[in-house]
Structure formats: structure tokens, C-alpha cells
Design a protein around this motif. Structure first.
Motif, PDB file in Angstrom:
ATOM      1  N   LEU A  17       0.789  -1.384  -0.082  1.00  0.00           N
ATOM      2  CA  LEU A  17       0.146   0.014   0.567  1.00  0.00           C
ATOM      3  C   LEU A  17       0.753   0.650  -0.414  1.00  0.00           C
ATOM      4  CD1 LEU A  17      -3.077   1.543   0.353  1.00  0.00           C
ATOM      5  CD2 LEU A  17      -2.967   1.537   2.432  1.00  0.00           C
ATOM      6  N   VAL A  18       0.325   1.912  -1.000  1.00  0.00           N
ATOM      7  CA  VAL A  18       1.023   3.349  -0.783  1.00  0.00           C
ATOM      8  C   VAL A  18       0.394   4.395  -0.847  1.00  0.00           C
ATOM      9  CG1 VAL A  18       2.969   4.789  -2.981  1.00  0.00           C
ATOM     10  CG2 VAL A  18       3.370   1.691  -1.921  1.00  0.00           C
ATOM     11  N   HIS A  19       0.059   5.614  -0.268  1.00  0.00           N
ATOM     12  CA  HIS A  19      -0.175   6.734  -0.837  1.00  0.00           C
ATOM     13  C   HIS A  19       0.487   8.222  -2.192  1.00  0.00           C
ATOM     14  CE1 HIS A  19      -1.940   5.589   3.048  1.00  0.00           C
ATOM     15  NE2 HIS A  19      -1.056   5.468   3.624  1.00  0.00           N
ATOM     16  N   GLU A  20      -0.163   8.978  -2.369  1.00  0.00           N
ATOM     17  CA  GLU A  20       0.418   9.217  -3.078  1.00  0.00           C
ATOM     18  C   GLU A  20      -0.301  10.770  -3.345  1.00  0.00           C
ATOM     19  OE1 GLU A  20      -0.482   8.021  -7.757  1.00  0.00           O
ATOM     20  OE2 GLU A  20      -2.483   8.457  -7.192  1.00  0.00           O
ATOM     21  N   TRP A  21       0.448  12.031  -3.474  1.00  0.00           N
ATOM     22  CA  TRP A  21      -0.284  13.191  -3.817  1.00  0.00           C
ATOM     23  C   TRP A  21       0.189  13.630  -5.324  1.00  0.00           C
ATOM     24  CZ3 TRP A  21       1.748  10.616   0.870  1.00  0.00           C
ATOM     25  CH2 TRP A  21       0.929  10.615   1.466  1.00  0.00           C
ATOM     26  N   GLY A  22      -0.223  14.055  -6.503  1.00  0.00           N
ATOM     27  CA  GLY A  22      -0.094  14.871  -7.122  1.00  0.00           C
ATOM     28  C   GLY A  22      -0.388  13.795  -8.194  1.00  0.00           C
ATOM     29  N   ASP A  23      -0.448  13.935  -9.776  1.00  0.00           N
ATOM     30  CA  ASP A  23      -0.671  13.545 -10.829  1.00  0.00           C
ATOM     31  C   ASP A  23       0.270  12.619 -11.089  1.00  0.00           C
ATOM     32  OD1 ASP A  23      -1.633  12.647 -13.212  1.00  0.00           O
ATOM     33  OD2 ASP A  23      -1.398  14.370 -14.451  1.00  0.00           O
ATOM     34  N   GLN A  46       1.251  15.811   5.984  1.00  0.00           N
ATOM     35  CA  GLN A  46       1.768  17.128   5.918  1.00  0.00           C
ATOM     36  C   GLN A  46       2.635  17.885   5.698  1.00  0.00           C
ATOM     37  OE1 GLN A  46      -0.620  19.583   6.991  1.00  0.00           O
ATOM     38  NE2 GLN A  46       0.911  20.983   5.185  1.00  0.00           N
ATOM     39  N   ARG A  47       3.802  16.789   5.137  1.00  0.00           N
ATOM     40  CA  ARG A  47       4.721  17.004   4.703  1.00  0.00           C
ATOM     41  C   ARG A  47       4.787  16.972   2.865  1.00  0.00           C
ATOM     42  NH1 ARG A  47       7.267  21.079   6.902  1.00  0.00           N
ATOM     43  NH2 ARG A  47       8.375  20.846   8.006  1.00  0.00           N
ATOM     44  N   ALA A  48       4.590  15.705   2.886  1.00  0.00           N
ATOM     45  CA  ALA A  48       3.720  14.989   1.678  1.00  0.00           C
ATOM     46  C   ALA A  48       3.137  16.392   0.251  1.00  0.00           C
ATOM     47  CB  ALA A  48       3.432  13.558   1.704  1.00  0.00           C
ATOM     48  N   ALA A  49       1.618  16.760   1.309  1.00  0.00           N
ATOM     49  CA  ALA A  49       1.476  17.606   0.860  1.00  0.00           C
ATOM     50  C   ALA A  49       1.897  18.789   0.307  1.00  0.00           C
ATOM     51  CB  ALA A  49       0.157  17.656   1.795  1.00  0.00           C
ATOM     52  N   GLU A  50       2.693  19.005   1.474  1.00  0.00           N
ATOM     53  CA  GLU A  50       3.284  20.391   0.956  1.00  0.00           C
ATOM     54  C   GLU A  50       4.440  19.919   0.077  1.00  0.00           C
ATOM     55  OE1 GLU A  50       4.051  22.079   6.039  1.00  0.00           O
ATOM     56  OE2 GLU A  50       5.373  21.107   5.328  1.00  0.00           O
ATOM     57  N   VAL A  58       4.554  12.608  -5.212  1.00  0.00           N
ATOM     58  CA  VAL A  58       5.017  12.164  -3.865  1.00  0.00           C
ATOM     59  C   VAL A  58       4.470  10.622  -3.767  1.00  0.00           C
ATOM     60  CG1 VAL A  58       5.460  13.115  -1.866  1.00  0.00           C
ATOM     61  CG2 VAL A  58       4.725  14.439  -3.302  1.00  0.00           C
ATOM     62  N   ILE A  59       4.653  10.128  -3.335  1.00  0.00           N
ATOM     63  CA  ILE A  59       4.499   8.304  -2.913  1.00  0.00           C
ATOM     64  C   ILE A  59       5.421   8.343  -1.213  1.00  0.00           C
ATOM     65  CG2 ILE A  59       4.039   7.976  -4.935  1.00  0.00           C
ATOM     66  CD1 ILE A  59       6.286   6.100  -4.581  1.00  0.00           C
ATOM     67  N   ALA A  60       4.414   7.768  -0.290  1.00  0.00           N
ATOM     68  CA  ALA A  60       4.497   7.361   1.032  1.00  0.00           C
ATOM     69  C   ALA A  60       4.190   5.960   1.222  1.00  0.00           C
ATOM     70  CB  ALA A  60       4.163   8.693   1.745  1.00  0.00           C
ATOM     71  N   PRO A  61       5.222   4.695   1.415  1.00  0.00           N
ATOM     72  CA  PRO A  61       4.953   3.560   1.342  1.00  0.00           C
ATOM     73  C   PRO A  61       4.045   3.265   2.659  1.00  0.00           C
ATOM     74  CG  PRO A  61       6.921   3.164   0.926  1.00  0.00           C
ATOM     75  CD  PRO A  61       6.972   5.471  -0.213  1.00  0.00           C
ATOM     76  N   THR A 215      15.584  22.102   3.207  1.00  0.00           N
ATOM     77  CA  THR A 215      15.275  21.279   2.629  1.00  0.00           C
ATOM     78  C   THR A 215      15.006  21.421   0.951  1.00  0.00           C
ATOM     79  OG1 THR A 215      14.671  19.796   3.825  1.00  0.00           O
ATOM     80  CG2 THR A 215      13.454  19.120   1.909  1.00  0.00           C
ATOM     81  N   VAL A 216      13.787  22.477   1.279  1.00  0.00           N
ATOM     82  CA  VAL A 216      13.164  23.033  -0.793  1.00  0.00           C
ATOM     83  C   VAL A 216      13.936  23.748  -1.322  1.00  0.00           C
ATOM     84  CG1 VAL A 216      11.776  25.010  -1.374  1.00  0.00           C
ATOM     85  CG2 VAL A 216      10.913  23.395   0.816  1.00  0.00           C
TER      86      VAL A 216
END
Length: 227
Positions: A17-23, A46-50, A58-61, A215-216
Motif C-alpha cells: 500500500l502506497v499513498h500518493e499526492w499529485g498526478d 502534511q510534509r507530503a502535501a507540502e 509524492v509517494i509514501a509507502p 530542504t526545499v
């Protein structure tokens, strides 16, 4: 906060399972975001959304996906840290590296530049993944496993950024930093371990803000070509 979508990535031995943000079909650079010991918590989300808002896919497994009876959802539980440490100790590290590499390869599958950002447990995992499957950039926040991974340092050839608090009780910073030859390293004199985590027990407002600003800028320079 932008909500994540869910997908599953084939690791070769199961679907993670992986969560994704964006296209996922965009040409934007991709970032593999690796969790702390608390899992893909609201803080990691929150960091992923930013990062997504800055123009990254962005993906967060869910690195704990192979473990049974993982319950770290109550951030106010008095034994949360104890349970998180116990969960992490049950994890097969080598398998977690393999799973994370599979997630990185998913990002690469669309011919985009790819970076890894990891916090604490995820900071060490990100370092290990960067050593065996070179990304285009690495950001590691106080990687807790780094003292045991320094033999891999010559294999980490990607541009790398590391953040450490000098008051970290878990990492011998003076031992780790000299081994990170060629990396960009920043130390925060008054900050302890996990200083970016917003939990009051860990958070250092000034160090968190400065590290995120760095980081940014680093990700923009290495993944988006900004000078």
C-alpha cells in the motif's frame, strides 16, 4: 491539506500500500517519502502535501505493511513511542530496503527525476536505498540507522542533504558527520532527535523551519534545476 490517493505497488513478493499526492502521469519530479517509526502519520502526510504543492509527485509507502497488529493511529496514546519502537524492531530491514527500492522504481517508471526524503527511521532507510539504487537526490533527517550504515557511504553518489540536531541523544553526530564525505550537512546546535516532528516532546520550531527551508531549496536545485 491535499488528501492522498491510495495505490498498490508490486514489490515482487506482494502488493504494498502506497499513498500518493499529485498526478502520477505528469512529468513533474517524483519524491519517495519514507516514514518515521510512527508510520505514515498525519505529520508525514502534511510534509507530503507540502512537497506536492511545490510541484512534486509524492509517494509514501506503508513500510510496515508486512507486519500484523500494527496500531499507531492514536497519537495521544501514552505508550505510542514504546509501541512504535517495538513495531520497528519487528521489521525486516533488508526487506524494507527491497520494498522501498520497488517504490523508487515505480517513480522512475515514468522517466522523471526522482528524489528520496526520509525522517528518522526513514532517514536511515533512505540512505540505504540511495546506496543500492541511486536516486537523483537524497534528503535525510537525522537518520537513526546511520551509525550502522556508514560503510555504505561511498555507494551513495547522489547529491545528498543531511540534517542533525547537536543535542540528539540517539545519534553520535560527531562520529556520523565526518563519514558523509561530499554530502551537504547541517547541524542545529540546540535541537534534539526528531526535531521536525510537531509532537511537543520532539519539536524545535526554529530548527524545523530552517531545515525545511534548506530542504526545499536543495530539492529545487537538484530535481527541478533551479539555481
Amino acid at each position: 491539506m491535499t488528501r492522498a490517493n491510495n495505490l498498490e505497488i508490486d514489490t515482487g513478493s506482494g502488493l504494498m500500500l502506497v499513498h500518493e499526492w499529485g498526478d502520477p502521469n505528469s512529468a513533474t519530479p517524483g519524491i519517495l517519502l519514507l516514514q518515521e517509526i510512527f508510520g505514515v502519520s498525519p505529520y508525514i502526510e502534511q510534509r507530503a502535501a507540502e512537497l506536492s504543492a511545490l510541484g512534486y509527485y509524492v509517494i509514501a509507502p506503508e513500510i510496515y505493511w508486512r507486519l500484523d497488529d500494527v496500531d499507531l493511529s492514536d497519537e495521544d496514546a501514552p505508550d505510542l513511542l514504546e509501541r512504535a519502537v517495538g513495531t520497528m524492531q519487528r521489521l525486516d530491514w533488508d526487506q524494507a530496503v527491497v520494498d522501498s527500492v520497488a517504490a523508487l522504481e515505480y517513480l522512475r517508471g515514468r522517466d522523471r527525476r526522482t528524489g528520496i526524503v526520509g525522517f528518522c527511521f526513514g532517514g536511515g532507510l533512505a540512505f540505504n536505498v540511495a546506496a543500492v539504487s541511486s536516486p537523483d537526490a537524497l534528503v535525510s533527517y537525522y537518520g537513526s540507522a546511520l551509525p550502522n550504515l556508514l560503510h555504505l557511504a561511498p555507494d551513495v553518489t547522489a547529491p545528498s542533504l543531511h540534517h542533525f540536531g547537536d543535542a540528539d541523544d540517539y545519534i553520535p553526530v560527531d562520529v556520523v558527520v565526518p563519514a558523509l564525505v561530499g554530502a551537504e550537512v547541517h547541524r542545529y546546535p540546540k535541537a534534539g532527535h526528531a526535531f521536525d516532528n510537531p509532537m511537543p516532546a520532539f519539536h524545535d520550531t526554529d530548527a524545523s523551519a530552517l531545515a525545511w527551508e534548506r530542504t526545499v531549496e536543495f530539492l529545487s536545485r537538484t530535481l527541478q534545476g533551479a539555481s
